[in-house]
Scaffold this motif. Structure first.
Motif, short mmCIF file in Angstrom:
data_model
loop_
_atom_site.label_atom_id
_atom_site.label_comp_id
_atom_site.label_asym_id
_atom_site.label_seq_id
_atom_site.Cartn_x
_atom_site.Cartn_y
_atom_site.Cartn_z
N LYS A 12 0.81 -1.10 -0.10
CA LYS A 12 0.01 -0.02 0.12
C LYS A 12 1.07 1.24 0.13
O LYS A 12 2.06 1.22 -0.57
N GLU A 164 -11.01 -10.29 -0.91
CA GLU A 164 -10.54 -9.67 0.51
C GLU A 164 -11.95 -8.84 0.78
O GLU A 164 -12.31 -7.86 0.62
N ALA A 168 -12.51 -7.08 7.10
CA ALA A 168 -11.29 -7.94 7.45
C ALA A 168 -9.89 -7.17 7.35
O ALA A 168 -8.78 -7.69 7.47
N ILE A 169 -10.06 -6.16 6.35
CA ILE A 169 -8.61 -5.49 5.94
C ILE A 169 -8.08 -4.67 6.95
O ILE A 169 -8.74 -3.65 7.24
N SER A 210 -6.02 -9.17 7.02
CA SER A 210 -5.51 -9.73 8.31
C SER A 210 -4.88 -10.86 8.23
O SER A 210 -4.59 -11.66 9.27
N VAL A 211 -4.31 -11.46 7.31
CA VAL A 211 -3.65 -12.64 7.14
C VAL A 211 -2.25 -12.26 7.95
O VAL A 211 -1.36 -11.31 7.88
N LEU A 229 -3.13 -12.55 -0.34
CA LEU A 229 -2.91 -11.33 -0.66
C LEU A 229 -2.66 -10.45 0.74
O LEU A 229 -3.65 -10.41 1.55
#
Ligand code: G3P
Length: 247
Positions: A12, A164, A168-169, A210-211, A229
């Motif tokens: 990002k 995605e 959850a991001i 959020s991995v 990702l």
């Protein structure tokens, strides 16, 4: 056909010359599972720098690309310019671009067509908001996003799908293994019904949101989760653990 695991790192708008160089160097020196495609996406300004410091075999992605060949489009970069710089991938349709920059399904689809036809692989993102999930609209939202891109592109061999869920991001709130698998399975079913069996079977579907180094192994076991990702954790040493989820 076994789908090759794929892990993307989306930096990002984060990083400095020093930090992105250090990430590229660390990744180049790390012991990475050879059965994984690894692609990192730094901010545009650092694409060439990262390409220079990353060992061959590890790929670099832009975070966006424009759908015109060249010309008076201030602030944009073209597919040809990516190719010219040895950048073989781009992320498209990230929810931050859809919601903050106002990119519609059609704009994302047009960019996807332009990139794939120009020989650049696309990590194509889709996902629902919390309100849409709570209203039971998750699958309908994803299918609408898929339909827009399927209407524009013919060649899916250069597309990797990233599911995605927006909620959850960057929230630390990862989708449960079941929630993720359920949507991935629905995407594959949709591809089978609306594109063809081969595309459904061969297209990799990544999970993003959020991995981290702890939750990746469980998610990676699911039959329709073909990789990740990764945002925040791609800037940290644990990115190597995520790449090595299957070891
Ligand atoms: O594109 C990756 C992404 O949006 C997920 O971000 O920070 O939740 O891993 P993060």
């Amino acid at each position: 056909m076994a789908r090759k695991f794929f892990v993307g790192g989306n930096f990002k708008m984060n990083g400095t010359i020093e930090s992105v160089k250090a990430i590229a160097k660390n990744l180049s020196e790390a012991q990475l599972d050879p059965n994984v495609d690894v692609v990192i996406a730094p901010p545009t300004l650092y694409l060439l720098l990262v390409r220079e410091h990353l060992k061959p075999g590890l790929e670099v992605a832009a975070q966006n690309v424009f759908d015109k060949p060249n010309g008076a489009f201030t602030g944009e970069i073209s597919v040809l310019q990516l190719k010219d710089s040895g950048i073989n991938w781009t992320i498209l349709g990230h929810s931050e671009r859809r919601t903050i920059l106002g990119e519609s399904d059609e704009v994302v689809a047009s960019k996807t067509k332009f990139a794939t036809e120009g020989g650049v692989g696309v990590i194509w993102c889709c996902g629902e908001s919390l309100e849409e999930r709570e209203a039971g609209q998750t699958i309908a939202v994803i299918e609408k996003q898929l339909a827009a891109v399927a209407a524009k592109i013919g060649d899916w061999s250069k597309v990797v799908i990233a599911y995605e869920p927006i909620w959850a991001i960057g929230t630390g709130k990862v989708a449960t293994v079941q929630q993720a698998q359920e949507v991935h399975e629905a995407i594959r079913k949709w591809l089978k019904a609306n594109v063809n069996d081969k595309v459904a079977e061969e297209t990799r579907i990544l999970y993003g949101g959020s991995v981290n180094g702890k939750n990746c192994k469980e998610l990676a076991k699911e039959k329709d989760i073909d990789g990740f990702l990764v945002g925040g954790a791609s800037l940290k040493p644990e990115f190597v653990d995520i790449i090595n989820s299957n070891l």
